[in-house]
Scaffold this motif. Structure first.
Motif, PDB file in Angstrom:
ATOM      1  N   UNK A 134       0.835  -1.206   0.000  1.00 47.29           N
ATOM      2  CA  UNK A 134       0.000   0.000   0.000  1.00 47.29           C
ATOM      3  C   UNK A 134       0.868   1.254   0.000  1.00 47.29           C
ATOM      4  N   UNK A 135       1.923   1.257   0.790  1.00 48.50           N
ATOM      5  CA  UNK A 135       2.836   2.409   0.799  1.00 48.50           C
ATOM      6  C   UNK A 135       3.455   2.623  -0.575  1.00 48.50           C
ATOM      7  N   UNK A 136       3.860   1.545  -1.188  1.00 49.64           N
ATOM      8  CA  UNK A 136       4.500   1.650  -2.508  1.00 49.64           C
ATOM      9  C   UNK A 136       3.541   2.233  -3.544  1.00 49.64           C
ATOM     10  N   UNK A 137       2.298   1.739  -3.546  1.00 48.98           N
ATOM     11  CA  UNK A 137       1.315   2.255  -4.505  1.00 48.98           C
ATOM     12  C   UNK A 137       0.965   3.709  -4.207  1.00 48.98           C
ATOM     13  N   UNK A 138       0.735   3.994  -2.919  1.00 46.96           N
ATOM     14  CA  UNK A 138       0.326   5.345  -2.544  1.00 46.96           C
ATOM     15  C   UNK A 138       1.381   6.395  -2.824  1.00 46.96           C
ATOM     16  N   UNK A 139       2.619   6.095  -2.462  1.00 43.88           N
ATOM     17  CA  UNK A 139       3.699   7.064  -2.681  1.00 43.88           C
ATOM     18  C   UNK A 139       3.933   7.293  -4.175  1.00 43.88           C
ATOM     19  N   UNK A 140       3.842   6.228  -4.971  1.00 48.63           N
ATOM     20  CA  UNK A 140       4.037   6.374  -6.411  1.00 48.63           C
ATOM     21  C   UNK A 140       2.894   7.153  -7.046  1.00 48.63           C
ATOM     22  N   UNK A 141       1.667   6.938  -6.552  1.00 47.27           N
ATOM     23  CA  UNK A 141       0.519   7.690  -7.068  1.00 47.27           C
ATOM     24  C   UNK A 141       0.697   9.185  -6.818  1.00 47.27           C
ATOM     25  N   UNK A 142       1.238   9.538  -5.656  1.00 49.77           N
ATOM     26  CA  UNK A 142       1.477  10.953  -5.340  1.00 49.77           C
ATOM     27  C   UNK A 142       2.498  11.544  -6.315  1.00 49.77           C
ATOM     28  N   UNK A 143       3.561  10.809  -6.593  1.00 46.02           N
ATOM     29  CA  UNK A 143       4.589  11.293  -7.525  1.00 46.02           C
ATOM     30  C   UNK A 143       3.998  11.519  -8.913  1.00 46.02           C
ATOM     31  N   UNK A 144       3.205  10.555  -9.391  1.00 48.70           N
ATOM     32  CA  UNK A 144       2.624  10.699 -10.731  1.00 48.70           C
ATOM     33  C   UNK A 144       1.483  11.701 -10.764  1.00 48.70           C
ATOM     34  N   UNK A 145       0.864  11.963  -9.625  1.00 46.47           N
ATOM     35  CA  UNK A 145      -0.153  13.015  -9.564  1.00 46.47           C
ATOM     36  C   UNK A 145       0.468  14.360  -9.909  1.00 46.47           C
ATOM     37  N   UNK A 146       1.651  14.622  -9.375  1.00 52.48           N
ATOM     38  CA  UNK A 146       2.357  15.868  -9.672  1.00 52.48           C
ATOM     39  C   UNK A 146       2.725  15.946 -11.155  1.00 52.48           C
ATOM     40  N   UNK A 147       3.153  14.817 -11.724  1.00 52.48           N
ATOM     41  CA  UNK A 147       3.577  14.802 -13.122  1.00 52.48           C
ATOM     42  C   UNK A 147       2.409  14.847 -14.098  1.00 52.48           C
ATOM     43  N   UNK A 148       1.254  14.340 -13.690  1.00 56.46           N
ATOM     44  CA  UNK A 148       0.122  14.206 -14.605  1.00 56.46           C
ATOM     45  C   UNK A 148      -0.944  15.272 -14.417  1.00 56.46           C
ATOM     46  N   UNK A 149      -0.746  16.222 -13.500  1.00 57.37           N
ATOM     47  CA  UNK A 149      -1.804  17.175 -13.169  1.00 57.37           C
ATOM     48  C   UNK A 149      -2.257  17.978 -14.390  1.00 57.37           C
ATOM     49  N   UNK A 150      -1.352  18.247 -15.327  1.00 58.53           N
ATOM     50  CA  UNK A 150      -1.713  19.042 -16.507  1.00 58.53           C
ATOM     51  C   UNK A 150      -2.634  18.285 -17.461  1.00 58.53           C
ATOM     52  N   UNK A 151      -2.671  16.981 -17.335  1.00 61.45           N
ATOM     53  CA  UNK A 151      -3.488  16.179 -18.252  1.00 61.45           C
ATOM     54  C   UNK A 151      -4.863  15.851 -17.671  1.00 61.45           C
ATOM     55  N   UNK A 152      -5.168  16.405 -16.503  1.00 61.49           N
ATOM     56  CA  UNK A 152      -6.470  16.149 -15.887  1.00 61.49           C
ATOM     57  C   UNK A 152      -7.517  17.044 -16.555  1.00 61.49           C
ATOM     58  N   UNK A 153      -8.053  16.589 -17.661  1.00 63.26           N
ATOM     59  CA  UNK A 153      -9.092  17.342 -18.359  1.00 63.26           C
ATOM     60  C   UNK A 153     -10.020  16.365 -19.065  1.00 63.26           C
ATOM     61  N   UNK A 154     -11.164  16.888 -19.464  1.00 59.43           N
ATOM     62  CA  UNK A 154     -12.185  16.039 -20.073  1.00 59.43           C
ATOM     63  C   UNK A 154     -11.705  15.445 -21.398  1.00 59.43           C
ATOM     64  N   UNK A 155     -10.951  16.213 -22.152  1.00 54.96           N
ATOM     65  CA  UNK A 155     -10.479  15.733 -23.448  1.00 54.96           C
ATOM     66  C   UNK A 155      -9.587  14.499 -23.289  1.00 54.96           C
ATOM     67  N   UNK A 156      -8.670  14.524 -22.314  1.00 62.04           N
ATOM     68  CA  UNK A 156      -7.748  13.400 -22.134  1.00 62.04           C
ATOM     69  C   UNK A 156      -8.490  12.153 -21.688  1.00 62.04           C
ATOM     70  N   UNK A 157      -9.418  12.297 -20.745  1.00 58.96           N
ATOM     71  CA  UNK A 157     -10.152  11.138 -20.257  1.00 58.96           C
ATOM     72  C   UNK A 157     -11.118  10.601 -21.313  1.00 58.96           C
ATOM     73  N   UNK A 158     -11.590  11.475 -22.217  1.00 60.97           N
ATOM     74  CA  UNK A 158     -12.537  11.045 -23.243  1.00 60.97           C
ATOM     75  C   UNK A 158     -11.893  10.129 -24.281  1.00 60.97           C
TER      76      UNK A 158
END
Length: 366
Positions: free
Chosen positions: A54-78
């Motif tokens: 759980x620590x491994x998944x959670x910590x990695x998700x936080x790192x990629x959240x910072x890297x992927x924040x610009x792609x959080x939009x409707x177009x990308x998810x669509x």
């Protein structure tokens, strides 16, 4: 006499070769993921296997959240279909969560080398499924996977010997359970890589990795809840869900190492490299991780160098892996270019028709 035009069919033969950067990513991912076993052992025996996952998944998700924040939009998810986003993406994450968690548990029941090898038998599963479904299997691809499997069996046959007979029996039983659990992780690996290859090209790489690790952490937390695992929403360094944030060297620094190096370079590299290679190539590279992992584990003091039987098995695995990698480094594809040819022909005919038209005379009055 006017002869009817014959239908023209055009097939273009294309040779695709893996660029040099592809091999660099492959080797980098190999070395990075080979260190994860030693890193998990360095976190100590006081932390459960599920909590480490759980620590491994959670910590990695936080790192990629910072890297992927610009792609959080409707177009990308669509770019995902509804089934891909709500069925196949969670399915891939569930399999990834299981293979990582099963590997960590197996690591406590069997040797570091056996845990790595038996949890990386996905190549044989993929080859077998392709053969069963009637898909073409290259000769060196199938032979290399078989040789790798034989090498893994040689490594798995090496078991520790103790003086006390009861301890030997208990140790062998525990090791066998760990080996079985590690092999079940191989099944999940095959499913995870096959689905991930199809989904990865849909969205940004960092967004895909964020979804993978965040959903995996949710599945792990659900399993921890129903399995009776002791945990709490705190920063406790042993049972706290956020215990990895502690500044102790074997918590935050070590967790960031696993998030950035092991997962950021290793797991992400394997996903990215499937742009050039098939999943079976990636799984065969995974089989070579124990060779690197044994040196890393001995260097940090969490394991000893294996005996000659394991080294012999590793050599056989390496031969099989090289055969599969070489067979997948070059592909010849036949592309139907008939429609494109007909389109070009129509454009030329249109241009010819326009140029043969006589110009309309224009009269001018002086």
């Amino acid at each position: 006499d006017h002869k009817p035009e014959q239908e023209v069919h055009l097939d273009v033969i294309v040779d695709r070769k893996v660029p040099l950067i592809g091999y660099f990513i492959l080797v980098s991912g190999l070395v990075a993921l080979a260190s994860v076993g030693a890193a998990l052992d360095l976190q100590g025996e006081g932390v459960s296997s599920l909590m480490k996952s759980f620590w491994r998944f959670g910590s990695t998700a936080v790192v990629f959240l910072v890297l992927a924040v610009k792609t959080f939009n409707r177009h990308e998810f669509s770019r995902f279909s509804t089934i891909e986003l709500f069925v196949w993406m969670p399915f891939a994450a569930a399999n990834y969560a299981f293979l990582c968690t099963a590997f960590v548990i197996a690591l406590e029941m069997t040797s570091l080398v056996n845990a790595f090898i038996l949890s990386n038998m996905a190549s044989l599963i993929i080859i077998g499924s392709k053969f069963a479904m009637g898909s073409p299997v290259l000769f060196f691809e199938g032979l290399g996977a078989l040789i790798g499997f034989i090498g893994a069996l040689i490594c798995a046959s090496a078991s520790p010997i103790t003086e006390d007979d009861n301890e030997v029996a208990n140790s062998e039983h525990l090791q066998m359970m760990g080996n079985i659990l590690a092999f079940l992780a191989s099944v999940s690996t095959a499913l995870y890589l096959t689905v991930a290859k199809k989904l990865r090209s849909k969205v940004d790489l960092f967004l895909f990795m964020f979804l993978l690790f965040s959903i995996s952490s949710v599945f792990t937390l659900i399993f921890m809840t129903y399995s009776g695992e002791e945990f709490e929403f705190s920063f406790d360094p042993t049972i706290g869900l956020f215990g990895w944030i502690n500044s102790k060297w074997d918590r935050l620094p070590l967790e960031l190492f696993m998030a950035i190096i092991c997962n950021g370079v290793g797991t992400t590299g394997y996903i990215a490299i499937m742009k050039y290679f098939d999943p079976v190539v990636v799984t065969m590279v995974m089989l070579m991780e124990p060779i690197v992992a044994s040196f890393i584990g001995a260097a940090v003091g969490v394991s000893t160098l294996p005996g000659w039987v394991t080294w012999a098995g590793d050599a056989v695995v390496a031969v099989g892996s090289i055969m599969v990698i070489s067979s997948g480094s070059k592909k010849t594809e036949s592309i139907d270019a008939t429609e494109a040819l007909h389109g070009m022909k129509r454009e030329v005919e249109d241009l010819d028709g326009y140029s043969t038209k006589s110009p309309t005379p224009v009269s001018r009055k002086s």
